[in-house]
Design an enzyme around this catalytic site. Structure first.
Site, PDB file in Angstrom:
ATOM      1  N   GLY A   1      86.572 -57.022  40.935  1.00  0.00           N
ATOM      2  CA  GLY A   1      85.691 -56.415  42.038  1.00  0.00           C
ATOM      3  C   GLY A   1      86.180 -54.774  42.097  1.00  0.00           C
ATOM      4  O   GLY A   1      86.930 -54.011  42.456  1.00  0.00           O
ATOM      5  N   ALA A   2      85.575 -54.007  40.396  1.00  0.00           N
ATOM      6  CA  ALA A   2      86.052 -52.732  41.095  1.00  0.00           C
ATOM      7  C   ALA A   2      85.402 -51.243  40.779  1.00  0.00           C
ATOM      8  O   ALA A   2      85.821 -50.459  40.857  1.00  0.00           O
ATOM      9  CB  ALA A   2      86.631 -53.016  38.705  1.00  0.00           C
ATOM     10  N   ASN A   3      84.490 -52.156  42.169  1.00  0.00           N
ATOM     11  CA  ASN A   3      83.548 -51.468  42.223  1.00  0.00           C
ATOM     12  C   ASN A   3      84.135 -50.320  43.425  1.00  0.00           C
ATOM     13  O   ASN A   3      83.570 -49.359  43.521  1.00  0.00           O
ATOM     14  CB  ASN A   3      82.372 -52.198  42.812  1.00  0.00           C
ATOM     15  CG  ASN A   3      81.874 -52.291  43.647  1.00  0.00           C
ATOM     16  OD1 ASN A   3      83.016 -53.817  43.489  1.00  0.00           O
ATOM     17  ND2 ASN A   3      82.079 -52.623  45.007  1.00  0.00           N
TER      18      ASN A   3
ATOM     19  N   GLY B   1      90.652 -51.934  42.756  1.00  0.00           N
ATOM     20  CA  GLY B   1      90.477 -52.220  41.261  1.00  0.00           C
ATOM     21  C   GLY B   1      89.478 -50.892  40.962  1.00  0.00           C
ATOM     22  O   GLY B   1      90.002 -50.671  39.199  1.00  0.00           O
TER      23      GLY B   1
ATOM     24  N   SER C   1      99.723 -61.742  47.373  1.00  0.00           N
ATOM     25  CA  SER C   1      99.914 -60.242  47.827  1.00  0.00           C
ATOM     26  C   SER C   1     101.141 -60.846  49.010  1.00  0.00           C
ATOM     27  O   SER C   1     101.555 -62.072  49.004  1.00  0.00           O
ATOM     28  CB  SER C   1      98.336 -60.882  49.319  1.00  0.00           C
ATOM     29  OG  SER C   1      98.593 -60.875  50.483  1.00  0.00           O
TER      30      SER C   1
ATOM     31  N   TYR D   1      93.135 -67.398  53.863  1.00  0.00           N
ATOM     32  CA  TYR D   1      93.202 -66.039  53.058  1.00  0.00           C
ATOM     33  C   TYR D   1      95.370 -66.182  53.196  1.00  0.00           C
ATOM     34  O   TYR D   1      95.193 -66.387  51.433  1.00  0.00           O
ATOM     35  CB  TYR D   1      93.342 -64.690  53.549  1.00  0.00           C
ATOM     36  CG  TYR D   1      93.987 -63.944  52.903  1.00  0.00           C
ATOM     37  CD1 TYR D   1      92.814 -63.463  51.955  1.00  0.00           C
ATOM     38  CD2 TYR D   1      95.411 -63.115  53.207  1.00  0.00           C
ATOM     39  CE1 TYR D   1      92.977 -62.076  50.885  1.00  0.00           C
ATOM     40  CE2 TYR D   1      95.087 -61.631  52.453  1.00  0.00           C
ATOM     41  CZ  TYR D   1      94.236 -61.567  51.201  1.00  0.00           C
ATOM     42  OH  TYR D   1      94.543 -60.187  50.678  1.00  0.00           O
TER      43      TYR D   1
ATOM     44  N   GLY E   1      87.733 -49.533  46.126  1.00  0.00           N
ATOM     45  CA  GLY E   1      89.188 -50.266  46.736  1.00  0.00           C
ATOM     46  C   GLY E   1      90.382 -50.127  44.975  1.00  0.00           C
ATOM     47  O   GLY E   1      90.686 -49.132  44.459  1.00  0.00           O
TER      48      GLY E   1
HETATM   49  N1  NAP Z   1      94.525 -53.932  50.495  1.00  0.00           N
HETATM   50  C1  NAP Z   1      95.900 -53.987  50.429  1.00  0.00           C
HETATM   51  O1  NAP Z   1      96.408 -53.445  51.514  1.00  0.00           O
HETATM   52  C2  NAP Z   1      96.247 -55.739  50.313  1.00  0.00           C
HETATM   53  C3  NAP Z   1      96.878 -56.595  50.072  1.00  0.00           C
HETATM   54  C4  NAP Z   1      97.252 -57.719  49.305  1.00  0.00           C
HETATM   55  C5  NAP Z   1      96.568 -58.243  48.178  1.00  0.00           C
HETATM   56  N2  NAP Z   1      95.476 -57.177  48.279  1.00  0.00           N
HETATM   57  C6  NAP Z   1      94.245 -57.598  46.826  1.00  0.00           C
HETATM   58  O2  NAP Z   1      93.744 -56.644  46.754  1.00  0.00           O
HETATM   59  C7  NAP Z   1      92.803 -57.445  45.731  1.00  0.00           C
HETATM   60  C8  NAP Z   1      91.722 -55.957  45.852  1.00  0.00           C
HETATM   61  O3  NAP Z   1      91.283 -55.995  47.132  1.00  0.00           O
HETATM   62  P1  NAP Z   1      91.530 -54.864  47.982  1.00  0.00           P
HETATM   63  O4  NAP Z   1      92.206 -53.916  48.636  1.00  0.00           O
HETATM   64  O5  NAP Z   1      91.207 -54.071  46.789  1.00  0.00           O
HETATM   65  O6  NAP Z   1      89.910 -54.599  48.775  1.00  0.00           O
HETATM   66  P2  NAP Z   1      88.531 -54.495  48.600  1.00  0.00           P
HETATM   67  O7  NAP Z   1      88.297 -52.786  49.064  1.00  0.00           O
HETATM   68  O8  NAP Z   1      87.710 -54.685  49.786  1.00  0.00           O
HETATM   69  O9  NAP Z   1      88.164 -54.224  47.466  1.00  0.00           O
HETATM   70  C9  NAP Z   1      87.620 -55.596  46.772  1.00  0.00           C
HETATM   71  C10 NAP Z   1      86.664 -56.293  45.645  1.00  0.00           C
HETATM   72  O10 NAP Z   1      86.119 -57.772  45.359  1.00  0.00           O
HETATM   73  C11 NAP Z   1      84.459 -57.603  45.855  1.00  0.00           C
HETATM   74  N3  NAP Z   1      84.732 -59.350  45.517  1.00  0.00           N
HETATM   75  C12 NAP Z   1      84.645 -59.545  46.431  1.00  0.00           C
HETATM   76  N4  NAP Z   1      83.937 -60.633  46.666  1.00  0.00           N
HETATM   77  C13 NAP Z   1      84.029 -60.794  45.224  1.00  0.00           C
HETATM   78  C14 NAP Z   1      82.899 -62.046  45.033  1.00  0.00           C
HETATM   79  N5  NAP Z   1      82.896 -63.046  45.245  1.00  0.00           N
HETATM   80  N6  NAP Z   1      83.119 -61.892  43.048  1.00  0.00           N
HETATM   81  C15 NAP Z   1      82.872 -60.727  42.526  1.00  0.00           C
HETATM   82  N7  NAP Z   1      83.759 -59.523  43.459  1.00  0.00           N
HETATM   83  C16 NAP Z   1      83.948 -59.636  44.744  1.00  0.00           C
HETATM   84  C17 NAP Z   1      84.106 -56.791  46.347  1.00  0.00           C
HETATM   85  O11 NAP Z   1      83.402 -55.885  45.544  1.00  0.00           O
HETATM   86  P3  NAP Z   1      82.348 -55.254  47.587  1.00  0.00           P
HETATM   87  O12 NAP Z   1      82.839 -54.500  47.702  1.00  0.00           O
HETATM   88  O13 NAP Z   1      80.439 -56.144  46.575  1.00  0.00           O
HETATM   89  O14 NAP Z   1      82.378 -56.353  48.574  1.00  0.00           O
HETATM   90  C18 NAP Z   1      85.153 -55.824  46.169  1.00  0.00           C
HETATM   91  O15 NAP Z   1      84.923 -54.545  44.684  1.00  0.00           O
HETATM   92  C19 NAP Z   1      92.166 -58.901  46.832  1.00  0.00           C
HETATM   93  O16 NAP Z   1      92.535 -60.015  46.018  1.00  0.00           O
HETATM   94  C20 NAP Z   1      93.079 -58.796  47.999  1.00  0.00           C
HETATM   95  O17 NAP Z   1      93.294 -60.399  48.116  1.00  0.00           O
HETATM   96  C21 NAP Z   1      95.093 -55.961  48.908  1.00  0.00           C
END
Ligand code: NAP
Length: 298
Positions: free
Chosen positions: A20-22, A26, A149, A174, A24
């Site tokens: 998921g590095a594209n 990642g 989280s 979740y 956020g």
């Molecule tokens: N942001 C927060 O406040 C927060 C808080 C606690 C934990 N987290 C954790 O941090 C991690 C990253 O989240 P983020 O906040 O950066 O979210 P994000 O911006 O929505 O990014 C999520 C990434 O995961 C990818 N993804 C989703 N479904 C996938 C699949 N089936 N296969 C491969 N990749 C997939 C998305 O790809 P697409 O672009 O194609 O959808 C995107 O690259 C997650 O595990 C999340 O639970 C985040």
């Protein structure tokens, strides 16, 4: 003194996979690892988006070594294909960052019949880690970082109905998936130690970070994020600390230091009793092996 990215050593000659590095967290993790001269593999489900992320990193760091390999964690077939492709190109793996995630979507099942948040956030990463273990094990000082989280505290694990066949709650699902990620990180480290392997398993959480993750959240709540939370770049620091910190031990958990761990500099943090229950972690491991068909460190 808190850890900063300037404390991390140069990563020349090392290779990292980030799921998921594209976008956020990642993406920001990939960017900083590339800045440290790490060869970075962007493991994303959409190759157009991941190529776009690669170009953005190259725009900022023209000499960066960046590669894109397709990975859809919602599909065990895709996980196996990813590992096959990666293994044909590389025979080591220094860092596996299990970052990808989804939060609170409407109910759906993966093609393997798993509730989608459990599939994407946890079971796909469980299988991915097991299939990559031979490469991790032969790479000195390798680490696996699992993203959990604050939501790991929301619920217990529903062993009797993990896929919410009855009464789906997107919030509980979740929380369950993020609890599973943390239980897995600790159990993986215990099993790595028992097997005498040098790979560390560690966990991290980003507090509340402004990313796309909250797209299914009520708008009124997302409006509050900038007040309590932090940027995606700041949110990536606990992951980077877990991956690169010299004082990190296997089994550590990193998160932000301030405002109830919602924001701030990366530090080692604690987690709740459920996440540390070893009997449940063993049960979860065996359940995950049966669900994914990927067995390791038994
Ligand atoms: N942001 C927060 O406040 C927060 C808080 C606690 C934990 N987290 C954790 O941090 C991690 C990253 O989240 P983020 O906040 O950066 O979210 P994000 O911006 O929505 O990014 C999520 C990434 O995961 C990818 N993804 C989703 N479904 C996938 C699949 N089936 N296969 C491969 N990749 C997939 C998305 O790809 P697409 O672009 O194609 O959808 C995107 O690259 C997650 O595990 C999340 O639970 C985040």
């Amino acid at each position: 003194m808190s850890w900063t990215i300037h404390d991390a050593e140069d990563q020349t000659g090392r290779i990292a996979i980030i799921t998921g590095a594209n976008i956020g967290l990642g993406f920001d993790t990939a960017l900083e690892l590339a800045r440290k001269n790490c060869h970075v593999v962007l493991a994303c489900r959409n190759l157009v988006k991941s190529e776009h992320a690669k170009q953005e990193i190259l725009r900022q760091l023209p000499a960066a070594l960046i590669e894109c390999i397709a990975l859809d964690l919602n599909s065990l077939k895709s996980v196996r294909k990813f590992v096959d492709t990666y293994s044909k190109k590389h025979d080591t793996l220094d860092l596996l960052i299990n970052n990808a995630g989804i939060m609170m979507p409407p109910y759906s099942l993966s093609e393997d019949g798993f509730e989608s948040q459990l599939a994407t956030n946890y079971l796909g990463h469980f299988a991915l880690t097991g299939l990559l273990l031979p490469l991790l094990a032969k790479t000195p000082t390798s680490r696996v970082v699992s993203l959990s989280s604050l939501a790991h505290k929301w619920v217990g694990f529903r062993f009797e109905d993990p896929h919410f066949k009855r009464g789906y709650s997107k919030r509980s699902a979740y929380g369950q998936s993020k609890l599973a990620c943390l239980m897995f990180a600790y159990e993986l480290d215990r099993r790595l130690r028992a097997a005498g392997l040098n790979t560390y398993s560690v966990a991290a959480h980003p507090g509340v970070s402004a990313t796309n993750l909250a797209q299914n959240f009520p708008k009124i709540l997302t409006a509050l994020f900038p007040l309590v939370g932090q940027s995606s770049a700041a949110g990536a620091l606990p992951t980077l600390y877990a991956a690169l910190g010299e004082d990190i031990q296997g089994g550590d958990y990193c998160g932000p230091r301030s405002l109830g761990e919602m924001r701030g500099a990366p530090v080692k943090v604690g987690s709740n009793r459920a996440s540390r229950n070893e009997a449940d972690a063993k049960r979860l491991w065996e359940m995950s092996e049966n669900m994914t068909g990927v067995r390791y460190l038994g």
